[in-house]
Design a protein around this motif. Structure first.
Motif, short mmCIF file in Angstrom:
data_model
loop_
_atom_site.label_atom_id
_atom_site.label_comp_id
_atom_site.label_asym_id
_atom_site.label_seq_id
_atom_site.Cartn_x
_atom_site.Cartn_y
_atom_site.Cartn_z
N ARG A 1 20.85 -55.84 6.58
CA ARG A 1 20.34 -54.52 7.38
C ARG A 1 21.42 -53.76 8.43
O ARG A 1 21.85 -52.63 8.27
N ALA A 2 21.95 -54.99 9.55
CA ALA A 2 22.86 -54.04 10.37
C ALA A 2 24.39 -54.00 10.06
O ALA A 2 25.17 -53.16 9.55
N THR A 3 24.63 -54.56 9.04
CA THR A 3 26.52 -54.36 8.00
C THR A 3 26.09 -53.57 6.87
O THR A 3 26.78 -52.91 7.45
N LEU A 4 25.14 -53.03 6.44
CA LEU A 4 24.51 -51.64 5.74
C LEU A 4 24.73 -50.35 6.43
O LEU A 4 25.58 -49.23 6.51
N SER A 5 24.27 -50.51 7.82
CA SER A 5 24.21 -49.23 9.40
C SER A 5 25.50 -49.40 9.30
O SER A 5 26.16 -47.63 9.51
N ALA A 6 26.66 -50.33 10.04
CA ALA A 6 27.90 -50.08 10.72
C ALA A 6 28.83 -49.99 8.71
O ALA A 6 29.98 -48.94 9.53
N LEU A 7 28.52 -50.01 7.35
CA LEU A 7 28.88 -49.64 6.54
C LEU A 7 28.50 -48.17 6.54
O LEU A 7 30.03 -47.30 6.41
N ALA A 8 27.76 -47.88 6.45
CA ALA A 8 27.50 -46.71 6.79
C ALA A 8 28.10 -45.76 7.38
O ALA A 8 28.57 -44.69 7.38
N ARG A 9 28.26 -45.98 8.92
CA ARG A 9 29.12 -45.21 10.20
C ARG A 9 30.05 -45.43 9.74
O ARG A 9 31.18 -43.90 11.07
N HIS A 10 30.29 -45.86 9.47
CA HIS A 10 32.13 -46.13 8.93
C HIS A 10 32.94 -45.26 7.47
O HIS A 10 34.31 -45.37 7.03
N GLY A 11 32.19 -44.77 6.46
CA GLY A 11 32.28 -43.69 5.63
C GLY A 11 32.48 -44.54 4.57
O GLY A 11 33.15 -44.25 3.88
N GLY A 12 31.39 -45.84 4.60
CA GLY A 12 31.43 -46.71 3.31
C GLY A 12 32.82 -47.87 3.95
O GLY A 12 32.50 -48.81 2.92
N GLU A 13 33.24 -47.73 4.55
CA GLU A 13 34.76 -49.03 4.39
C GLU A 13 34.00 -49.84 5.22
O GLU A 13 33.20 -49.63 6.62
N LEU A 14 34.19 -51.22 4.81
CA LEU A 14 33.55 -52.51 5.46
C LEU A 14 34.25 -53.19 6.16
O LEU A 14 35.51 -53.58 6.03
N TRP A 15 34.00 -52.39 7.95
CA TRP A 15 35.11 -53.19 9.13
C TRP A 15 34.24 -54.59 9.34
O TRP A 15 35.63 -54.97 9.69
N GLN A 16 33.67 -54.66 9.34
CA GLN A 16 32.95 -55.85 10.04
C GLN A 16 31.90 -56.63 9.96
O GLN A 16 30.85 -55.63 9.43
#
Length: 392
Positions: A190-205
């Motif tokens: 859940r936290a990973t998907l939220s971070a993914l949405a905040r960064h425009g779909g790019e997986l940073w961490q």
């Protein structure tokens, strides 16, 4: 107008009073004393009540310190002609020696702050020795191994101070909830998907999570009969320190009846908390009825304060007369209602102790740990047991 413009010695007495409060344990800094002196110039001194309220407003910032402040104020500013002297601002410095009975009994720290003992005269220097083959045990090490029953008044006060300085912790138990983790382990989708949405779909961490832990709750049953009152008083100080660390503690004392003391031990000042317990309990240093008190706890309180995660601390010598079968039944019922049952018995201080008494033999099969509780070293050992660490 500066504080030095106050007539008489009022400013010096307020400064002295602030030092007394600081020595008794209240966080009174120099800024609060200056504030009190400025407030006295503005508010004036129409009555003793106004004087008390001005000092309380400036020197006390927590409600739990109010009772100690009131005691110190009543003892320090109790000149019989106080009203007239305050109006004239000619109150003499409070330096006169007090009678022994004037020392407050409920709070030893306040008594030591108001009536400090004079240091002994310097002794003559000992003769120099080239070689001293005696073992040099430190005073603190000797105090750790001193029996509570044989301690002097000064040793008792120093032992209380050491109890409240122990590093206390409760055993952490896993819960069903999760918390974010900084180190890799179980991923948090859940936290990973939220971070993914905040960064425009790019997986940073990738985000991680771990199980949330909370300290194991503790229930204390302390015997306060005549043979246990000295040990129970020290152990109640230990329980007070535990309750103000991180654990959720429910406390009961019993002699001929069971009394809940949880609310009394919530007082932050340890001396006032124990004094309130002694005041509320009618059977302190009396007889003991272990079976009847355990029966009342199991029937009335067990479902309210016990769970499968609770550690029960039973403090008693186990010297019970009567039906051993009924006592064994109550102990087994108590053991099945909690996670761990720890029995503290000061009789274990004797090297040749054997469970010959009928009450002790009836209680032993139901306990998970059987530990001594007669000195500071045993309390340190108990602290490690409650924290989940292996016992020495």
């Amino acid at each position: 107008m500066s504080s030095t413009e106050l007539p008489g010695r009022l400013a010096a007495n307020v400064l002295h009073f602030g030092r007394v409060l600081r020595a008794a344990g209240l966080p009174v800094g120099s800024d609060r004393i200056v504030l009190a002196l400025q407030a006295l110039q503005v508010a004036g001194l129409e009555s003793r009540r106004d004087f008390h309220d001005v000092l309380a407003a400036c020197l006390v910032d927590r409600v739990e310190h109010r009772e100690l402040f009131d005691q110190a104020f009543a003892l320090f500013w109790r000149d019989p002609d106080l009203a007239g002297r305050m109006l004239a601002m000619l109150l003499p410095q409070v330096q006169a020696p007090r009678r022994p009975q004037d020392r407050p009994r409920e709070n030893r720290r306040l008594g030591d702050a108001l009536f400090p003992s004079r240091p002994p005269p310097p002794a003559e220097p000992p003769e120099a020795v080239e070689v001293d083959a005696r073992l040099a045990w430190s005073e603190q090490e000797l105090l750790r191994k001193a029996d509570f029953e044989t301690m002097s008044a000064d040793e008792w006060r120093r032992a209380l101070a050491l109890v409240h300085r122990l590093a206390l912790a409760s055993e952490p138990l896993a819960t069903r909830r999760w918390r974010p983790a900084a180190r890799p382990g179980r991923p948090d989708p859940r936290a990973t998907l939220s971070a993914l949405a905040r960064h425009g779909g790019e997986l940073w961490q990738v985000r991680w999570r771990r199980v949330r832990e909370q300290p194991a709750p503790l229930v204390v049953l302390a015997d306060i009969s005549g043979s246990m009152s000295r040990y129970s008083r020290m152990l109640l100080h230990f329980v007070h320190a535990l309750g103000h660390a991180e654990a959720r503690v429910e406390s009961f004392v019993f002699g001929t009846r069971l009394t809940r003391t949880t609310r009394a031990l919530r007082q932050r000042d340890p001396d006032l908390a124990i004094a309130r317990v002694v005041h509320e309990v009618d059977d302190w240093s009396g007889g003991t009825r272990i079976r009847d008190c355990l029966h009342e706890f199991n029937r009335r309180w067990a479902r309210r304060v016990l769970s499968s995660r609770t550690t029960v601390l039973l403090i008693t010598d186990g010297l019970e007369h009567g039906d051993g079968g009924a006592l064994a039944f109550e102990m087994d019922r108590l053991h099945k209602s909690c996670r761990k049952l720890v029995w503290l018995n000061p009789l274990l201080r004797y090297a040749g102790f054997e469970p010959r008494a009928a009450g002790i033999r009836a209680m032993l099969p139901a306990v998970d740990a059987f530990l001594p509780a007669h000195d500071l070293a045993s309390l340190e050992d108990l602290g490690r047991v409650l924290a989940g660490a292996p016992r020495r």
